[in-house]
Design an enzyme around this catalytic site. Structure first.
Site, PDB file in Angstrom:
ATOM      1  CG  ASP A 114      -2.234   0.662   0.995  1.00 12.60           C
ATOM      2  OD1 ASP A 114      -2.255   1.652   0.248  1.00 12.60           O
ATOM      3  OD2 ASP A 114      -3.250   0.206   1.545  1.00 12.60           O
ATOM      4  CG  ASP A 216      -4.402   5.840   0.758  1.00 12.15           C
ATOM      5  OD1 ASP A 216      -5.442   5.183   0.898  1.00 12.15           O
ATOM      6  OD2 ASP A 216      -4.166   6.897   1.390  1.00 12.15           O
ATOM      7  CD  GLU A 258      -8.520   4.889  -1.882  1.00 12.12           C
ATOM      8  OE1 GLU A 258      -9.438   4.520  -1.139  1.00 12.12           O
ATOM      9  OE2 GLU A 258      -7.509   5.497  -1.472  1.00 12.12           O
ATOM     10  CG  HIS A 331      -8.925  -0.486   4.376  1.00 11.27           C
ATOM     11  ND1 HIS A 331      -8.762  -0.571   3.003  1.00 11.27           N
ATOM     12  CD2 HIS A 331      -8.436   0.720   4.734  1.00 11.27           C
ATOM     13  CE1 HIS A 331      -8.183   0.537   2.573  1.00 11.27           C
ATOM     14  NE2 HIS A 331      -7.966   1.334   3.596  1.00 11.27           N
ATOM     15  CG  ASP A 332     -11.000   3.176   3.608  1.00 11.23           C
ATOM     16  OD1 ASP A 332     -10.660   3.231   4.801  1.00 11.23           O
ATOM     17  OD2 ASP A 332     -10.267   3.569   2.678  1.00 11.23           O
TER      18      ASP A 332
END
Length: 542
Positions: A114, A216, A258, A331-332
């Protein structure tokens, strides 16, 4: 069997054509803090991941997206990085990371790191030096502005976590930008020396053997705050092209951006073969499913019509060229079986069919393979997520705030993965509660009718069918509210997929009529003129 051997086996079978490795695999996201604790401190860690790699390999996964394990104060669970070239002590060491990369490779799995480079932690050495004095050489690594005439923030830009996106540094009298928490100052990508440092760091990780990067909030790095251009700002494409040239070109690395702001118009600018990235996580279908598309906390009942339209639009956009990163949870986000279904095993299987038969690389979030549901927390004290706690603190009505958190909090997906009926994540109390669900890997492992068995079968099916790997996407039943139907067509195959995202029995639309050989059915085989609640079927052309 190592990654290279597995790739050669696929090539020999003639299933990949001209596809790249990251187009043929199924991916799996690990949230390290909640995956497996190996040392009894209640926090997941890298040795714990290594101990559970066989579970991931048995699924048939070929890529792991690893949420941040870098050294961090953990204000935002690792998305606030204080050292990009070290590992958080609670997660392990660099030696542990090297062991993970090697152990995964032996199982034919690539590790994708990440990459969080829109911002750092305020404890990163760059920021600690930058805030010492306005003349410090590192000052230009971050975004600073003078106060407004009244002494307040430079403008009214708001943080995604709530409140102003500016915090005053008393020592220098200027404000610094943070689009997220005050402890996450934004990097100034207009600084060429900073960009060079980031590219050097990326190459350092590539040299350690990783397979690529998930990037990210990468759509924010090109911002121009003075013009008020934040997402997909004027410098974004130049920076992404430069990153590609400096790190990715000439390699087989996968790059997954993302972007919460990507549109049908901007999508191709990101994505291979015309753009600098392999694929992007875009959130059109996620936001469309909320009903209220401007405020996730105000979202109500799942809106399948808007969800389907957005999903079909992006599938059609990259139907013949380009590539989607397909996901329904991470995860969000809340757990997909709670967000898009009724929490049942039937809904979990139907969503698995959808996820694993769309065109693109499917991403499974840990626990979805056993149908884990939203955590079911009932008190503010059970939550740990900074965004959720900020929302609860600002809520005028505590009961409504808790109801919103129960639906949408990021902590819904962060409760520990249940390995056994009693938990199995840690020998002590975990850093966050298990939640109210009882699904576990152990219980489902030997059950051929389980959600876990369905995932294993579907991943295997995808790897063996050219139409599911490289076939075009052709939408069907476009006007139906709750049935999602489409064809995946390659040179050698024509498959039809029909998914009923409803808790009611539905007649199959005429243009989606099912005939031919049934490859997969979430329900006992019967009449295929009607779809039971949360039934999904894959058939070959009859």
């Amino acid at each position: 069997m190592g990654f290279a051997e597995r790739n050669r086996e696929r090539d020999a079978a003639g299933s990949t054509d001209d596809l790249k490795w990251w187009q043929t695999v199924t991916a799996y996201q690990i949230y390290p803090r909640s995956f497996q604790d190996s040392n009894g401190d209640g926090i997941g860690d890298i040795p714990g991941i290594i101990s559970r790699l066989d579970h991931i390999a048995d699924l048939g996964v070929g890529m792991i997206w690893l949420s941040p394990v870098y050294r961090s104060p953990m204000r935002d669970n690792g998305y606030d990085i204080s050292d990009y070239r070290d590992i958080a002590p609670e997660y392990g060491t660099l030696d542990d990371m090297d062991r993970l990369i090697a152990a995964a490779d032996k199982r034919g799995i690539r590790i994708v790191m990440d990459l969080v480079v829109n911002h750092t932690s305020d404890r990163h050495i760059w920021f600690e030096e930058a805030r010492r004095a306005a003349s410090d050489p590192r000052r230009d690594c971050y975004v600073w502005r003078d106060p407004a005439p009244d002494g307040g923030p430079p403008n009214d830009l708001q943080s995604y976590f709530g409140g102003p996106a500016w915090t005053l540094c008393p020592k220098t009298g200027q404000y610094y930008l943070h689009l997220f928490a005050p402890e996450q100052p934004d990097l100034n990508w207009q600084n060429p020396e900073l960009r060079a440092d980031i590219y050097d760091m990326m190459r350092w990780w590539v040299d350690r053997g990783i397979g690529g990067f998930r990037m990210d909030v990468i759509d924010l790095i090109g911002k121009d705050v003075d013009q008020g251009l934040i997402a997909e700002g004027p410098h974004l494409w130049r920076y992404l092209d430069e990153m590609h040239r400096n790190v990715v070109a000439g390699t087989d690395l996968v790059t997954i951006g993302e972007s919460w702001h990507a549109s049908l118009g901007s999508g191709p600018r990101y994505v291979w073969p015309t753009g600098p990235l392999s694929m992007i996580f875009q959130f059109s279908h996620i936001v469309a499913g909320w009903g209220n598309q401007t405020d996730k906390w105000a979202s109500g009942k799942f809106c399948p019509v808007s969800f389907k339209r957005a999903l079909y639009d992006w599938q059609s956009l990259f139907s013949r060229s380009g590539w989607n990163a397909n996901f329904l949870g991470n995860h969000d986000l809340p757990r997909m079986v709670s967000a898009y279904g009724d929490g049942s095993a039937a809904a979990a299987k139907a969503l698995a069919v959808l996820l694993l038969t769309l065109r693109g690389t499917p991403f499974i979030f840990q626990g979805d393979e056993i149908g884990m549901r939203n955590a079911g927390f009932r008190a503010a004290s059970e939550y740990r997520d900074i965004e959720t706690l900020n929302m609860l603190g600002a809520a005028r009505d505590p009961a409504s705030g808790l109801a919103a958190a129960g639906r949408m909090s990021r902590d819904n997906a962060r409760s520990p993965l249940r390995w056994t009926a009693s938990g199995g994540f840690s020998e002590v109390r975990p850093w966050i509660g298990y939640g109210t669900g009882t699904e576990s890997v152990e219980v489902q492992s030997d059950d051929e009718n389980s959600v876990l068995a369905a995932y294993r079968d579907l991943i295997r099916l995808r790897s063996r069918h050219e139409a599911l790997l490289s076939g075009h996407f052709i939408p069907l039943a476009e006007d139906h509210q709750t049935i999602l139907a489409y064809r995946r067509v390659s040179n050698s195959e024509d498959l039809k997929i029909v998914v009923n995202l409803s808790d009611e029995t539905m007649p199959v639309p005429i243009d989606a009529a099912l005939s031919g050989n049934i490859l997969f059915n979430t329900h006992p085989v019967g009449s295929l003129e009607f779809m039971d609640a949360y039934q999904a079927v894959i058939v070959t052309d009859g």
